[in-house]
Design a protein around this motif. Structure first.
Motif, PDB file in Angstrom:
ATOM      1  N   THR A 119       0.823  -1.207   0.000  1.00 33.05           N
ATOM      2  CA  THR A 119       0.000   0.000   0.000  1.00 33.05           C
ATOM      3  C   THR A 119       0.861   1.263   0.000  1.00 33.05           C
ATOM      4  O   THR A 119       0.349   2.357   0.176  1.00 33.05           O
ATOM      5  N   VAL A 120       2.163   1.114  -0.233  1.00 35.05           N
ATOM      6  CA  VAL A 120       3.091   2.248  -0.222  1.00 35.05           C
ATOM      7  C   VAL A 120       3.178   2.812  -1.643  1.00 35.05           C
ATOM      8  O   VAL A 120       4.073   2.487  -2.414  1.00 35.05           O
ATOM      9  N   ASN A 121       2.212   3.665  -1.994  1.00 33.19           N
ATOM     10  CA  ASN A 121       2.161   4.170  -3.374  1.00 33.19           C
ATOM     11  C   ASN A 121       3.258   5.186  -3.684  1.00 33.19           C
ATOM     12  O   ASN A 121       3.404   5.601  -4.820  1.00 33.19           O
TER      13      ASN A 121
ATOM     14  N   ALA B  41       2.357  -1.034  -7.863  1.00 30.79           N
ATOM     15  CA  ALA B  41       1.648  -1.333  -9.119  1.00 30.79           C
ATOM     16  C   ALA B  41       0.629  -0.266  -9.516  1.00 30.79           C
ATOM     17  O   ALA B  41      -0.052  -0.415 -10.520  1.00 30.79           O
ATOM     18  N   LYS B  42       0.501   0.803  -8.745  1.00 32.66           N
ATOM     19  CA  LYS B  42      -0.319   1.990  -9.027  1.00 32.66           C
ATOM     20  C   LYS B  42      -1.823   1.738  -9.063  1.00 32.66           C
ATOM     21  O   LYS B  42      -2.533   2.264  -8.258  1.00 32.66           O
ATOM     22  N   LYS B  43      -2.329   0.933  -9.943  1.00 29.20           N
ATOM     23  CA  LYS B  43      -3.768   0.728 -10.039  1.00 29.20           C
ATOM     24  C   LYS B  43      -4.266  -0.331  -9.067  1.00 29.20           C
ATOM     25  O   LYS B  43      -5.465  -0.463  -8.862  1.00 29.20           O
ATOM     26  N   GLU B  44      -3.349  -1.085  -8.481  1.00 25.28           N
ATOM     27  CA  GLU B  44      -3.691  -2.135  -7.533  1.00 25.28           C
ATOM     28  C   GLU B  44      -2.735  -2.055  -6.347  1.00 25.28           C
ATOM     29  O   GLU B  44      -1.638  -1.544  -6.468  1.00 25.28           O
ATOM     30  N   SER B  45      -3.153  -2.575  -5.200  1.00 24.07           N
ATOM     31  CA  SER B  45      -2.326  -2.522  -3.998  1.00 24.07           C
ATOM     32  C   SER B  45      -1.348  -3.697  -3.937  1.00 24.07           C
ATOM     33  O   SER B  45      -1.416  -4.553  -3.044  1.00 24.07           O
ATOM     34  N   TYR B  46      -0.471  -3.739  -4.930  1.00 28.27           N
ATOM     35  CA  TYR B  46       0.541  -4.786  -5.020  1.00 28.27           C
ATOM     36  C   TYR B  46       1.872  -4.177  -5.435  1.00 28.27           C
ATOM     37  O   TYR B  46       1.931  -3.074  -5.983  1.00 28.27           O
ATOM     38  N   CYS B  47       2.926  -4.962  -5.222  1.00 23.30           N
ATOM     39  CA  CYS B  47       4.269  -4.599  -5.674  1.00 23.30           C
ATOM     40  C   CYS B  47       4.455  -5.144  -7.091  1.00 23.30           C
ATOM     41  O   CYS B  47       3.861  -6.159  -7.456  1.00 23.30           O
TER      42      CYS B  47
ATOM     43  N   PHE C  34      12.441  -0.801  -1.144  1.00 27.77           N
ATOM     44  CA  PHE C  34      11.778   0.483  -1.366  1.00 27.77           C
ATOM     45  C   PHE C  34      12.701   1.470  -2.067  1.00 27.77           C
ATOM     46  O   PHE C  34      13.868   1.625  -1.714  1.00 27.77           O
ATOM     47  N   GLU C  35      12.177   2.130  -3.065  1.00 30.28           N
ATOM     48  CA  GLU C  35      12.831   3.278  -3.717  1.00 30.28           C
ATOM     49  C   GLU C  35      11.744   4.308  -3.970  1.00 30.28           C
ATOM     50  O   GLU C  35      10.673   3.987  -4.454  1.00 30.28           O
ATOM     51  N   VAL C  36      12.050   5.546  -3.629  1.00 35.18           N
ATOM     52  CA  VAL C  36      11.070   6.613  -3.814  1.00 35.18           C
ATOM     53  C   VAL C  36      10.822   6.824  -5.307  1.00 35.18           C
ATOM     54  O   VAL C  36      11.725   6.676  -6.127  1.00 35.18           O
ATOM     55  N   GLU C  37       9.565   7.108  -5.637  1.00 33.17           N
ATOM     56  CA  GLU C  37       9.205   7.324  -7.041  1.00 33.17           C
ATOM     57  C   GLU C  37       9.743   8.630  -7.546  1.00 33.17           C
ATOM     58  O   GLU C  37       9.803   9.624  -6.902  1.00 33.17           O
TER      59      GLU C  37
END
Length: 52
Positions: free
Chosen positions: A10-12, A18-24, A49-52
């Motif tokens: 859930t870390v968008n 995955a943006k449209k879904e709550s997955y990696c 984790f890497e910041v967008e």
């Protein structure tokens, strides 16, 4: 970006979300601890984790 249904996320703010879904979108993640002995959930983090 293809969602990996085996890794929920859930870390968008992460570039691998995955943006449209709550997955990696990664094939695998690296879970790390930031204490010498992990005794609770707060002692661990997603090392991928890497910041967008």
């Amino acid at each position: 970006m293809k969602a990996n249904k085996n890794i929920g996320c859930t870390v968008n703010e992460c570039k691998y979300h995955a943006k449209k879904e709550s997955y990696c979108s990664l094939d695998h993640i690296n879970v790390v601890k930031h204490e010498s002995r992990a005794t609770n959930q707060e002692a661990t983090d997603c090392g991928s984790f890497e910041v967008e």
